[in-house]
Design a protein around this motif. Sequence first.
Motif, mmCIF file in Angstrom:
data_model
loop_
_atom_site.group_PDB
_atom_site.id
_atom_site.type_symbol
_atom_site.label_atom_id
_atom_site.label_comp_id
_atom_site.label_asym_id
_atom_site.label_seq_id
_atom_site.Cartn_x
_atom_site.Cartn_y
_atom_site.Cartn_z
ATOM 1 N N UNK A 43 64.059 20.911 39.064
ATOM 2 C CA UNK A 43 63.106 21.350 40.097
ATOM 3 C C UNK A 43 62.496 20.168 40.833
ATOM 4 N N UNK A 44 62.206 19.095 40.108
ATOM 5 C CA UNK A 44 61.619 17.919 40.743
ATOM 6 C C UNK A 44 62.573 17.280 41.753
ATOM 7 N N UNK A 45 63.852 17.563 41.601
ATOM 8 C CA UNK A 45 64.865 17.047 42.515
ATOM 9 C C UNK A 45 65.114 18.010 43.672
ATOM 10 N N UNK A 46 64.285 19.056 43.767
ATOM 11 C CA UNK A 46 64.345 19.961 44.910
ATOM 12 C C UNK A 46 65.276 21.138 44.748
ATOM 13 N N UNK A 47 65.634 21.489 43.508
ATOM 14 C CA UNK A 47 66.609 22.552 43.318
ATOM 15 C C UNK A 47 66.182 23.502 42.209
ATOM 16 N N UNK A 48 66.484 24.776 42.393
ATOM 17 C CA UNK A 48 66.279 25.800 41.377
ATOM 18 C C UNK A 48 67.625 26.388 40.975
ATOM 19 N N UNK A 49 67.765 26.706 39.702
ATOM 20 C CA UNK A 49 68.947 27.425 39.236
ATOM 21 C C UNK A 49 68.709 28.924 39.369
ATOM 22 N N UNK A 50 69.660 29.616 39.983
ATOM 23 C CA UNK A 50 69.535 31.048 40.225
ATOM 24 C C UNK A 50 70.856 31.736 39.909
ATOM 25 N N UNK A 132 60.627 18.395 46.421
ATOM 26 C CA UNK A 132 60.472 19.640 47.182
ATOM 27 C C UNK A 132 60.071 20.793 46.269
ATOM 28 N N UNK A 133 60.223 20.613 44.962
ATOM 29 C CA UNK A 133 59.796 21.583 43.951
ATOM 30 C C UNK A 133 59.208 20.778 42.789
ATOM 31 N N UNK A 134 58.707 21.451 41.774
ATOM 32 C CA UNK A 134 58.217 20.775 40.578
ATOM 33 C C UNK A 134 56.728 20.505 40.576
ATOM 34 N N UNK A 135 56.254 19.919 39.470
ATOM 35 C CA UNK A 135 54.827 19.641 39.260
ATOM 36 C C UNK A 135 54.474 18.314 39.929
ATOM 37 N N UNK A 136 54.400 18.352 41.238
ATOM 38 C CA UNK A 136 54.292 17.127 42.018
ATOM 39 C C UNK A 136 53.858 17.516 43.420
ATOM 40 N N UNK A 137 53.489 16.564 44.247
ATOM 41 C CA UNK A 137 53.157 16.909 45.624
ATOM 42 C C UNK A 137 54.390 17.413 46.361
ATOM 43 N N UNK A 138 54.275 18.589 46.981
ATOM 44 C CA UNK A 138 55.400 19.226 47.667
ATOM 45 C C UNK A 138 55.444 18.789 49.135
ATOM 46 N N UNK A 219 53.959 12.383 32.852
ATOM 47 C CA UNK A 219 53.894 13.851 32.809
ATOM 48 C C UNK A 219 53.582 14.446 34.186
ATOM 49 N N UNK A 220 53.495 13.600 35.186
ATOM 50 C CA UNK A 220 53.323 14.039 36.571
ATOM 51 C C UNK A 220 52.087 14.935 36.687
ATOM 52 N N UNK A 221 52.114 16.009 37.413
ATOM 53 C CA UNK A 221 50.921 16.840 37.595
ATOM 54 C C UNK A 221 50.983 18.073 36.692
ATOM 55 N N UNK A 222 49.838 18.722 36.470
ATOM 56 C CA UNK A 222 49.868 19.967 35.685
ATOM 57 C C UNK A 222 50.700 21.064 36.346
ATOM 58 N N UNK A 223 50.633 21.159 37.678
ATOM 59 C CA UNK A 223 51.428 22.125 38.436
ATOM 60 C C UNK A 223 51.670 21.569 39.833
ATOM 61 N N UNK A 224 52.272 22.381 40.675
ATOM 62 C CA UNK A 224 52.553 21.984 42.056
ATOM 63 C C UNK A 224 51.281 21.589 42.792
ATOM 64 N N UNK A 225 51.445 20.818 43.878
ATOM 65 C CA UNK A 225 50.321 20.318 44.659
ATOM 66 C C UNK A 225 50.732 20.363 46.122
ATOM 67 N N UNK A 226 49.864 20.903 46.973
ATOM 68 C CA UNK A 226 50.248 21.138 48.363
ATOM 69 C C UNK A 226 49.204 20.577 49.327
ATOM 70 N N UNK A 227 49.697 19.926 50.377
ATOM 71 C CA UNK A 227 48.842 19.275 51.366
ATOM 72 C C UNK A 227 49.293 19.694 52.763
ATOM 73 N N UNK A 228 48.329 19.904 53.653
ATOM 74 C CA UNK A 228 48.630 20.170 55.057
ATOM 75 C C UNK A 228 47.649 19.423 55.938
ATOM 76 N N UNK A 229 48.143 19.048 57.115
ATOM 77 C CA UNK A 229 47.345 18.338 58.118
ATOM 78 C C UNK A 229 47.428 19.124 59.414
ATOM 79 N N UNK A 230 46.329 19.201 60.155
ATOM 80 C CA UNK A 230 46.377 19.862 61.456
ATOM 81 C C UNK A 230 45.342 19.263 62.393
#
Length: 573
Positions: A43-50, A132-138, A219-230
Motif C-alpha cells: 500500500x505504501x508503494x501506491x497499490x492495493x491487492x484486489x 499514494x496509499x498507506x499510513x503516510x502523507x497521501x 513505523x511511519x504514521x498511525x494511519x493515512x494523512x491528508x493535506x490540501x491547499x487552496x
Amino acid sequence: MEGIPLPKAEQRKRDSLFLKEPLLTELGNDRPNFSEDALQILKFHGSYQQDDRDKREKGKDKQWQMMLRLRSPGGRIPTALFLAMNDLADRLGDGTLRATTRQAFQMHGVPKADLKEVIGTIVRNLGSTLAACGDINRNVMAPAAPFDKGGYPAARQLADEIADLLSPESAEGSYLDLWVDGDLSYRIKAGRKVNAVRKRQFEGAVFSGDQQEPLYGDTYLPRKFKVAVTVPGDNSVDLLTQDIGLVVFTDSNGGLRGCNVYVGGGMGRTHNKEETFARIAEPLGYVAADQVLDLVQSILALQRDHGDRRLRRHARMKYLLHDRGIQWFRQELMRAYFSGDLKPLRSEPKPKLNDYLGWHRHRAGMWFVGIPLLCGRLEGAFKQGLSKIVETYQLEIRLTPNQDLLLCNIGTPQRASIRTALEGLGINTPDMPAPLARHAIACPALPTCGLAITESERTLPSVLERLDSQLQRLEIDKPVLIRMTGCPNGCARPYMAELALVGSGVNQYQLWLGGSANLQRLAKPYIQKLPLDQLETAIEPLLLSWKEAGGRRTLGDHVQKLGDQAVSALLNA
C-alpha cells in the motif's frame, strides 16, 4: 510505546526494512497474489491487492489483480506520463483509467507479475506511486485550474513543496530498489527551500529518533494523512475534510504571505461503531509564509507521536483533536514541535465549490478546457480519442477533486481544432453537464474494492437519472449535491453532500442529508438501510416540503432549517 509490544500493524512496518520486505522477496515468486504482510507494505508503494468480485466462484481461487494510484500533487499529469498510463492500462490493466477524488489516476486489473513493469514505466516517465496509499502523507491536493492570476500559482507551488517535504527518506530508496532496480536518478528532487526545512526534521520533537527516516520513523504514521491547499473562496479541494487544510494569502505580485490553517478533518467511519465518525477540520490559526512548511511537518510529527496506534479505527488525527481538543493541540504543538507564531485567522470570502468546466483562458494566448467525467472513468473510444488529442497537441492534464479532467496549455490557434476533436468524442458543451451530474461523485466500489458492501460507481448514473426525473415531475429546478459510496469509509466524501447514499447492505444505503452546497457542513444520517428502489418514495415528502418553502434555499440548507425531528417525520424514519 517503548517497552510495550507493538500491535501487529505497527510491528509489520518496523520489520519491513523501511517498506521493502517481504514485498521485495514476494515479487520474485510466481504466486498470483501477495501474502497479508506483503500486501500491507504494498500500500505504501501506491497499490492495493484486489480481485474481481463479479468473477468469484465457490471452490475456485480468486482472480487476483492490483490497483495502483499515482502521486500527482494538485492533479498535474504531464503529457508523457498520461500517454504512458494510457498504454499501460490497455496492455497490462483492464483498459480503463479512473480519476480519483484526490486528483490522481488509478489503474485497475494489473496482474502481480506485471506490477514491476507498470510502476517502473510510470517512474521512468517522471511519475510516481510512492505514498499514494498507506499510513503516510497521501497525495496533496490543490485547485486544478492552471490560472496564473491571484494566489493560484502560490497554491500549486505550496502543494508541490508539501508533497516533497513529507515524502519519506529511506522508504523512497526502497521504492526505487523495488521498481527501477535502485536507480537513484529518479529520486524526488526537492527545491532548496524544501531541503532546508527537511534538515530540521532532525531537530527537537519533530525528529522521530530514526536517522534513516527522520520525520516518520520506522513505523511511519498511525494511519493515512491528508493535506490540501487552496486560495480564498475556492473550495474545489473540500478543504474541511483534510487533516491539514491551508488557505494561501498572497501579495499583489502573487507572492505567498501566509496561510490560514485548519486541522482535524476526516471522512472515514465504520457502521455500528459510534466511536467512529466523520469530522470537519477546525481553525488552528494563521501562519506566515516562511513558517508554513515547518508548521506542516510539526503537525504531522505531533500526530505521529500522539495518534492512537493501538486501535486503527481510532488512529486518524481527527480523533486526537476530538479527544484532546483544539486548545490542547495548539498548546502541545507550540510547546514541543513548532517554534514559530500562530496568529488569528485572516478573513476569507464565502467558499464556493468551483469545477472549472468549459473553456477558460489562464494566461495571455493560453487556454484550458474542463471536461466532465462522471465518476472519473476513462475507457473505450473516449479514452483513446482523448489520448490522441493529448498526443497531437502535447497537452498537459490536470485532474480535479470532482473527478473531472482539464486539458491544459492550449494555444489560441489550437482552440478550434481541439474543440472540433472534442465534439467528435461527444463533448459539445463541456460547461453544461446535467445539473445533478455536475458535482456528483462516487467511489469505485464493486467489483474491485474489497471493502465495498454494495454498488456505487456502476449505479450512480441510473440513480441520477431517476432523481432528475423525479425533480422534473415535481417541477423543482434546483441542483442538489449528491455523493455515493459502497461502504462507510467515505472515499467520495459523502458526509459533506446535501444528499448522500452510503452502502449499508446489498442494494441498501444509509441516507445522509443536510450538507452544504459549498462543502462547509456535515450531513446527518436519517435512514439506516434504505432499499435503493425505494429512494424516490422515501425522499418525495422532503422534496415537496423544499418546493413549498419557495426554493430559495438549497436542499441542504432546507434540511438544516427544518431540524432533525421534522426531517425524520417527512421521511417517515
